[in-house]
Design a protein around this motif. Sequence first.
Motif, PDB file in Angstrom:
ATOM      1  N   PRO A  85       1.259  -8.566  -8.232  1.00 15.71           N
ATOM      2  CA  PRO A  85       0.394  -9.395  -7.383  1.00 15.71           C
ATOM      3  C   PRO A  85       1.076  -9.834  -6.087  1.00 15.71           C
ATOM      4  O   PRO A  85       0.418  -9.913  -5.037  1.00 15.71           O
ATOM      5  CB  PRO A  85       0.070 -10.599  -8.280  1.00 15.71           C
ATOM      6  N   LEU A  86       2.370 -10.124  -6.144  1.00 12.17           N
ATOM      7  CA  LEU A  86       3.073 -10.527  -4.915  1.00 12.17           C
ATOM      8  C   LEU A  86       3.102  -9.375  -3.915  1.00 12.17           C
ATOM      9  O   LEU A  86       2.958  -9.599  -2.706  1.00 12.17           O
ATOM     10  CB  LEU A  86       4.486 -11.003  -5.239  1.00 12.17           C
ATOM     11  N   ILE A  87       3.281  -8.159  -4.392  1.00 12.09           N
ATOM     12  CA  ILE A  87       3.246  -7.008  -3.492  1.00 12.09           C
ATOM     13  C   ILE A  87       1.858  -6.855  -2.882  1.00 12.09           C
ATOM     14  O   ILE A  87       1.703  -6.667  -1.668  1.00 12.09           O
ATOM     15  CB  ILE A  87       3.644  -5.720  -4.238  1.00 12.09           C
ATOM     16  N   GLY A  88       0.818  -6.953  -3.716  1.00 15.83           N
ATOM     17  CA  GLY A  88      -0.540  -6.841  -3.209  1.00 15.83           C
ATOM     18  C   GLY A  88      -0.876  -7.926  -2.200  1.00 15.83           C
ATOM     19  O   GLY A  88      -1.496  -7.657  -1.157  1.00 15.83           O
ATOM     20  N   GLY A  89      -0.455  -9.157  -2.488  1.00 12.19           N
ATOM     21  CA  GLY A  89      -0.692 -10.257  -1.558  1.00 12.19           C
ATOM     22  C   GLY A  89       0.060 -10.077  -0.253  1.00 12.19           C
ATOM     23  O   GLY A  89      -0.457 -10.383   0.835  1.00 12.19           O
ATOM     24  N   ALA A  90       1.289  -9.568  -0.344  1.00  8.15           N
ATOM     25  CA  ALA A  90       2.095  -9.341   0.856  1.00  8.15           C
ATOM     26  C   ALA A  90       1.459  -8.281   1.748  1.00  8.15           C
ATOM     27  O   ALA A  90       1.396  -8.438   2.979  1.00  8.15           O
ATOM     28  CB  ALA A  90       3.513  -8.917   0.461  1.00  8.15           C
ATOM     29  N   ILE A  91       0.980  -7.198   1.158  1.00 10.07           N
ATOM     30  CA  ILE A  91       0.325  -6.150   1.947  1.00 10.07           C
ATOM     31  C   ILE A  91      -0.906  -6.711   2.650  1.00 10.07           C
ATOM     32  O   ILE A  91      -1.144  -6.442   3.835  1.00 10.07           O
ATOM     33  CB  ILE A  91      -0.055  -4.958   1.056  1.00 10.07           C
ATOM     34  N   ALA A  92      -1.685  -7.510   1.934  1.00  7.93           N
ATOM     35  CA  ALA A  92      -2.878  -8.115   2.529  1.00  7.93           C
ATOM     36  C   ALA A  92      -2.504  -9.029   3.696  1.00  7.93           C
ATOM     37  O   ALA A  92      -3.185  -9.040   4.735  1.00  7.93           O
ATOM     38  CB  ALA A  92      -3.652  -8.901   1.472  1.00  7.93           C
ATOM     39  N   GLY A  93      -1.413  -9.782   3.538  1.00  7.27           N
ATOM     40  CA  GLY A  93      -0.971 -10.660   4.615  1.00  7.27           C
ATOM     41  C   GLY A  93      -0.541  -9.901   5.856  1.00  7.27           C
ATOM     42  O   GLY A  93      -0.877 -10.281   6.980  1.00  7.27           O
ATOM     43  N   VAL A  94       0.185  -8.806   5.647  1.00  8.64           N
ATOM     44  CA  VAL A  94       0.640  -7.986   6.779  1.00  8.64           C
ATOM     45  C   VAL A  94      -0.559  -7.354   7.490  1.00  8.64           C
ATOM     46  O   VAL A  94      -0.628  -7.314   8.723  1.00  8.64           O
ATOM     47  CB  VAL A  94       1.618  -6.898   6.290  1.00  8.64           C
ATOM     48  N   VAL A  95      -1.524  -6.879   6.709  1.00 11.08           N
ATOM     49  CA  VAL A  95      -2.723  -6.283   7.296  1.00 11.08           C
ATOM     50  C   VAL A  95      -3.490  -7.326   8.101  1.00 11.08           C
ATOM     51  O   VAL A  95      -3.956  -7.066   9.222  1.00 11.08           O
ATOM     52  CB  VAL A  95      -3.628  -5.671   6.209  1.00 11.08           C
ATOM     53  N   ALA A  96      -3.627  -8.535   7.549  1.00  8.79           N
ATOM     54  CA  ALA A  96      -4.329  -9.603   8.258  1.00  8.79           C
ATOM     55  C   ALA A  96      -3.603  -9.998   9.540  1.00  8.79           C
ATOM     56  O   ALA A  96      -4.219 -10.265  10.569  1.00  8.79           O
ATOM     57  CB  ALA A  96      -4.486 -10.825   7.355  1.00  8.79           C
ATOM     58  N   LYS A  97      -2.270 -10.005   9.468  1.00 14.78           N
ATOM     59  CA  LYS A  97      -1.471 -10.348  10.653  1.00 14.78           C
ATOM     60  C   LYS A  97      -1.681  -9.334  11.770  1.00 14.78           C
ATOM     61  O   LYS A  97      -1.694  -9.685  12.964  1.00 14.78           O
ATOM     62  CB  LYS A  97       0.013 -10.391  10.265  1.00 14.78           C
ATOM     63  N   SER A  98      -1.885  -8.079  11.400  1.00 15.18           N
ATOM     64  CA  SER A  98      -2.097  -7.029  12.395  1.00 15.18           C
ATOM     65  C   SER A  98      -3.476  -7.095  13.037  1.00 15.18           C
ATOM     66  O   SER A  98      -3.726  -6.433  14.039  1.00 15.18           O
ATOM     67  CB  SER A  98      -1.916  -5.651  11.749  1.00 15.18           C
ATOM     68  N   ARG A  99      -4.372  -7.885  12.409  1.00 13.56           N
ATOM     69  CA  ARG A  99      -5.744  -8.060  12.901  1.00 13.56           C
ATOM     70  C   ARG A  99      -6.497  -6.742  13.040  1.00 13.56           C
ATOM     71  O   ARG A  99      -7.378  -6.572  13.863  1.00 13.56           O
ATOM     72  CB  ARG A  99      -5.743  -8.772  14.260  1.00 13.56           C
ATOM     73  N   VAL A 100      -6.170  -5.809  12.138  1.00 13.44           N
ATOM     74  CA  VAL A 100      -6.811  -4.501  12.203  1.00 13.44           C
ATOM     75  C   VAL A 100      -8.296  -4.586  11.918  1.00 13.44           C
ATOM     76  O   VAL A 100      -9.076  -3.728  12.379  1.00 13.44           O
ATOM     77  CB  VAL A 100      -6.099  -3.534  11.220  1.00 13.44           C
ATOM     78  N   PHE A 101      -8.729  -5.614  11.178  1.00 10.61           N
ATOM     79  CA  PHE A 101     -10.133  -5.734  10.842  1.00 10.61           C
ATOM     80  C   PHE A 101     -10.871  -6.777  11.692  1.00 10.61           C
ATOM     81  O   PHE A 101     -11.970  -7.187  11.370  1.00 10.61           O
ATOM     82  CB  PHE A 101     -10.294  -6.102   9.362  1.00 10.61           C
TER      83      PHE A 101
END
Length: 225
Positions: free
Chosen positions: A206-222
């Motif tokens: 879960p920590l890996i999954g949460g970290a990936i989501a945080g990095v993606v959100a930081k990139s503002r790709v969506f």
Amino acid sequence: MKTYLAEILGTFLLVFIGTASVVTGGFGTALPIGQEGIGLAFGIGVIAAAYAVGPISGAHLNPAVTLGVFLAGRLPAKDVIPYWIAQIIGGILASLALWIMVSGQAGGHTTGFAANGWDPNAYSAWSAFITEIIATFVFVTVILGVTSASHTTVLAGLVIGLTLAAIHFAVIPVTGTSVNPARSIGPALFTGTAAIAQLWLFIVAPLIGGAIAGVVAKSRVFEKD
């Protein structure tokens, strides 16, 4: 301190409501509510906690969510560890309360405390690991999306709760659905050796999954330009 107490209370609400639904109404009980009922219990638990303590702490209720929020740039580094400690305490207290509740069960309590786990005869550890990463990524991505400055809504708690319920519908047969180390630690401590032996997966994945989501959100790709 109010923030951390709110996280303890919110995590307690989520873990107690969700795991109690498994222990008292899950498979093999007199009145089984089934996979859908358990998923809804966890989803409703999140909704209740989100509206109860969200204005105080943001209602992370989950170390993976806190890590994602931090990596998305929405939480100071100094708050990460205190949030994690508060969430783990809340989860352990919820399991203690559940233990007290079922300790007077006629004939004794024998079904465990809703610890997460996987059956090696059905799914490999690798399959369980990837499942928890993907499920947590989806969950935290939704949280970061509906709580972003460009997309805030009073229905955020409802959306998050329904997402968690849907994830349970999909993942319960594989791992019992964690996506939350705090949800897994308390029940494992009260269930025993086998659950504790598998606990590492429900912390790391879960920590890996949460970290990936945080990095993606930081990139503002969506997000729109």
